[in-house]
Design an enzyme around this catalytic site. Structure first.
Site, PDB file in Angstrom:
ATOM      1  N   TRP A  10     -22.361  12.315  29.125  1.00  0.00           N
ATOM      2  CA  TRP A  10     -21.104  12.214  29.872  1.00  0.00           C
ATOM      3  C   TRP A  10     -21.129  12.993  31.177  1.00  0.00           C
ATOM      4  O   TRP A  10     -20.560  12.555  32.182  1.00  0.00           O
ATOM      5  CB  TRP A  10     -19.925  12.627  28.989  1.00  0.00           C
ATOM      6  CG  TRP A  10     -19.603  11.549  28.002  1.00  0.00           C
ATOM      7  CD1 TRP A  10     -19.783  11.572  26.648  1.00  0.00           C
ATOM      8  CD2 TRP A  10     -19.091  10.236  28.308  1.00  0.00           C
ATOM      9  NE1 TRP A  10     -19.420  10.368  26.092  1.00  0.00           N
ATOM     10  CE2 TRP A  10     -18.991   9.536  27.084  1.00  0.00           C
ATOM     11  CE3 TRP A  10     -18.724   9.599  29.482  1.00  0.00           C
ATOM     12  CZ2 TRP A  10     -18.524   8.218  27.014  1.00  0.00           C
ATOM     13  CZ3 TRP A  10     -18.263   8.288  29.427  1.00  0.00           C
ATOM     14  CH2 TRP A  10     -18.168   7.618  28.202  1.00  0.00           C
ATOM     15  N   ASP A  39     -14.471  19.602  32.088  1.00  0.00           N
ATOM     16  CA  ASP A  39     -14.120  18.492  31.214  1.00  0.00           C
ATOM     17  C   ASP A  39     -14.179  19.017  29.779  1.00  0.00           C
ATOM     18  O   ASP A  39     -15.256  19.268  29.244  1.00  0.00           O
ATOM     19  CB  ASP A  39     -15.120  17.349  31.428  1.00  0.00           C
ATOM     20  CG  ASP A  39     -14.885  16.164  30.496  1.00  0.00           C
ATOM     21  OD1 ASP A  39     -14.033  16.257  29.587  1.00  0.00           O
ATOM     22  OD2 ASP A  39     -15.570  15.134  30.673  1.00  0.00           O
ATOM     23  N   LYS A  88     -10.060  12.526  20.977  1.00  0.00           N
ATOM     24  CA  LYS A  88     -10.963  13.309  20.122  1.00  0.00           C
ATOM     25  C   LYS A  88     -10.135  14.188  19.187  1.00  0.00           C
ATOM     26  O   LYS A  88     -10.150  14.024  17.984  1.00  0.00           O
ATOM     27  CB  LYS A  88     -11.893  14.183  20.958  1.00  0.00           C
ATOM     28  CG  LYS A  88     -12.642  13.460  22.056  1.00  0.00           C
ATOM     29  CD  LYS A  88     -13.614  12.420  21.541  1.00  0.00           C
ATOM     30  CE  LYS A  88     -14.442  11.846  22.679  1.00  0.00           C
ATOM     31  NZ  LYS A  88     -15.282  10.731  22.249  1.00  0.00           N
TER      32      LYS A  88
END
Length: 368
Positions: A107, A177, A201
């Site tokens: 990511w 992030d 999540k």
């Protein structure tokens, strides 16, 4: 109202499991929010009720994280992917010094490409050549005092890597992030200039992204950004610049209530998450190499436990038998393969105990 018990065994990397009490409230709200008499799916984003939802959710976030008044709390759309673009549009465009990024997994690699569209970046460290099995040591990172900002991902969901410390210089804006470990433990939020995390999540369904942004960070932002992509427009509109994802935001509110009232705050949540991770990693370490963890021990994620078995054929059998036994979402990311057990906030310690029992039985049948 009866909930499907298989939800309790959802080890998916995302969307992750939600607490059963929150699912029950959500089920009720889809039929009727008691104080409104309408389904949450049909309540106006311009209603007094939704304005109160946003206000309470912001207050709960501030309480959980100990945020000071110079931080704005935004509930945006577009996932972390939109933030990959919005951040350099706001902070890098027109700057002469490069922004600094870490490349620690799948990511963070996605974030690099978007940042390069807006200006020059410097990748301080990349784990790509080593297969993303570890994170950098402090002495491997030479931070510049002139960078407009420094960006990293706190937890790499795909590779099962997590930073257990705050990185960067205090005189350069930190941007992080935290999509896959946000609200899973206490966070020194005041040390960051911007934190972002999509919901799916630990904190709710897909559709909403939480952004915490320090007021001073925006003082030199470009004035010609599209309204939707300008943090200042979103701040002015109290996260209702356009039609927001009312349902997703409401579920995140329910999660924050659960964290505050049922769990007892982020310190207690962190204890539960550490217990889950300790149990699962002990199963790996005690298997005499049958289960082989991908991440270096010191960099192991408390959220995503990634591992391999002796060969792909045994992994295939493991996944098939796990699915039959009711364990969902254990296949590793398509970029890495293997096995990944994600143990987000909503997944119980009992679920992890059941998985460990299954793993021990599976190993015993193949090694006796």
């Amino acid at each position: 109202m009866h909930m499907n018990p298989l939800n309790n065994l959802n080890f998916s990397g995302g969307p992750g499991a939600l607490p059963e009490s929150v699912l029950l409230q959500t089920q009720q709200s889809i039929m009727e929010v008691p104080e409104v008499g309408l389904s949450v799916l049909g309540i106006s984003h311009r209603s007094d009720w939704f304005a109160a939802v946003v206000a309470e959710l912001e207050a709960n976030m501030r309480k959980l994280l100990g945020l000071t008044d110079n931080y704005h709390v935004l509930f945006m759309q577009g996932g972390a992917t939109q933030q990959f673009s919005m951040i350099p549009m706001t902070l890098l465009r027109g700057k002469t010094s490069p922004a600094e990024y870490l490349h620690t997994g799948y990511w963070s690699g996605k974030a690099l490409a978007e940042a390069r569209r807006e200006g020059e970046i410097r990748v301080l460290w990349s784990g790509e050549s080593g297969g993303f099995h570890r994170l950098p040591e402090n002495e491997e990172l030479a931070f510049s005092p002139t960078a407009p900002y420094f960006h990293y991902i706190s937890n790499e969901t795909v590779e099962g890597l997590q930073f257990h410390r705050v990185l960067g210089r205090d005189d350069v804006p930190r941007v992080c992030d935290m999509s896959s470990d946000f609200l899973s433990q206490p966070c020194e939020a005041e040390r960051y200039s911007l934190i972002y995390a999509h919901a799916q999540k630990n904190i709710g369904p897909a559709g909403v992204t939480v952004v915490l942004v320090r007021d001073e960070l925006l003082k030199d932002a470009p004035t010609d950004l599209p309204g939707f992509l300008d943090y200042r427009s979103q701040i002015q509109a109290h996260s209702i610049f356009n039609t927001p994802p009312v349902f997703a935001i409401y579920v995140v509110l329910l999660i924050t209530r659960w964290l505050l009232n049922d769990i007892g705050g982020l310190s207690r949540m962190a204890e539960i998450n550490r217990d889950k991770a300790r149990l699962l990693y002990s199963a790996l370490d005690g298997s005499n190499g049958f289960y082989r963890g991908r991440a270096e021990t010191k960099d192991r994620s408390l959220m995503n436990v990634t591992f391999n078995l002796p060969n792909p054929e045994i992994e295939k059998r493991f996944l098939a038998e796990a699915q039959t036994a009711g364990f969902s979402g254990l296949a590793g990311h398509r970029s890495t393969g293997g096995i990944r057990a994600s143990i987000y906030n909503g997944l119980t310690l009992q679920a992890v105990e059941q998985l460990v029992g299954f793993m021990e039985d599976f190993e015993r049948k193949r090694t006796r």
